[in-house]
Design an enzyme around this catalytic site. Sequence first.
Site, PDB file in Angstrom:
ATOM      1  N   SER A 164      26.949  -7.517 -43.689  1.00 53.35           N
ATOM      2  CA  SER A 164      26.625  -8.564 -44.659  1.00 53.35           C
ATOM      3  C   SER A 164      26.991  -9.937 -44.094  1.00 53.35           C
ATOM      4  CB  SER A 164      27.345  -8.272 -45.978  1.00 53.35           C
ATOM      5  OG  SER A 164      26.802  -9.007 -47.041  1.00 53.35           O
TER       6      SER A 164
ATOM      7  N   ASP B 194      23.093  -3.955 -42.919  1.00 56.31           N
ATOM      8  CA  ASP B 194      22.520  -4.257 -44.226  1.00 56.31           C
ATOM      9  C   ASP B 194      22.513  -5.738 -44.583  1.00 56.31           C
ATOM     10  OD1 ASP B 194      21.119  -2.802 -46.205  1.00 56.31           O
ATOM     11  OD2 ASP B 194      22.696  -3.242 -47.647  1.00 56.31           O
TER      12      ASP B 194
ATOM     13  N   HIS C  51      25.418  -0.792 -50.451  1.00 54.21           N
ATOM     14  CA  HIS C  51      25.417  -1.910 -49.507  1.00 54.21           C
ATOM     15  C   HIS C  51      26.444  -1.717 -48.389  1.00 54.21           C
ATOM     16  CE1 HIS C  51      25.103  -5.910 -47.943  1.00 54.21           C
ATOM     17  NE2 HIS C  51      26.233  -6.342 -48.467  1.00 54.21           N
TER      18      HIS C  51
END
Length: 352
Positions: A159, A184, A311
């Site tokens: 992220s 991700d 996530h």
Amino acid sequence: MDSSNLTSLPEDTLEDDQQQQPPPQPRPLSAFAARPDRPPTQTSSEKYSALDWKEYFDTEDDISIPDSPDVFHVYTAGTEGPVVFCLHGGGYSGLSFALSANKIKEKARVVAMDLRGHGKSTTENDTDLSIETMCNDVVAVVKAMYGDSPPAIVLVGHSMGGSVAVHIAARKALSSLAGLVVVDVVEGTALASLVHMQKILSGRAQHFSSIEKAIEWSVRGGSLRNIESARVSIPSTLKYDDSKKCYIYRARLEETEQYWKSWYEGLSEKFLSSPVPKILLLAGTDRLDRALTIGQMQGKFQMVVIRHTGHAIQEDVPDEFAMLVTNFISRNRIGPRGVEIPGLRRPSQPKP
């Protein structure tokens, strides 16, 4: 008559009767007699109790940056191979990689860093999460740990940490960078989600009476799907507020909105232009934008979609994540000194 003899009569008579009675016969077995005992149930506090990082990493250390008050906390594991240098997402910590590091360390070294304003790191300005500052922090930590001759490094970023990793790679800021693993984060989806970010941050639980309650909330709320990983990583994302007599979040992400857009603008092109082997791990194909779709079709990077995960892929499915990272290292022949080609001898270092 002696009264003492009178008091003993009933007891003697009872003992004689017991001796004369036949032994009790065993009861016939019930149809449920072979049913195993139900295991003891865990209380909520036991099920969501914190776990020690020492079960997963080998050591922890504080890295002081020369000519700066900043001190960055790192967790390390493994003794051989290239260094898998892990950068967590916003609001997470280096312990986000604990379970996967426990597997990766069998084939490579692992360093997981608490970024500025997160975990146990302390800086002069914890809310300066500009991409330039965070990139400089990582480069400074690598320099402080390894000096002028760092080993081969594979940057792994999740992220927000993925954005930092991509910017470092695109700028060629680490001379020994040998690989890039982005977890991700895709430019288009990330930019589109920013308009909702303040609402998401304000909508989550803000105060917890105990660490166990925070762990339970993270799992029940769906932000993490692996209870064991949550029990290791969540405690380091909290701090105790004496004035409120409760636990609150360590990272003040809501105060860093001015930097969010710069994390992701131009990220796809920077990722594609990074001059090292690279892999993109996604939790869903809907997160792939046009530039990455074209680049992937042209074979510019490897992409893997991991199903049934949230996530935080490295936390939800740590074994699969670790396997993907170590396979990436093996496939690209990344050794402790960089890419190793069979039959090609490295030039010997000149003697001083």
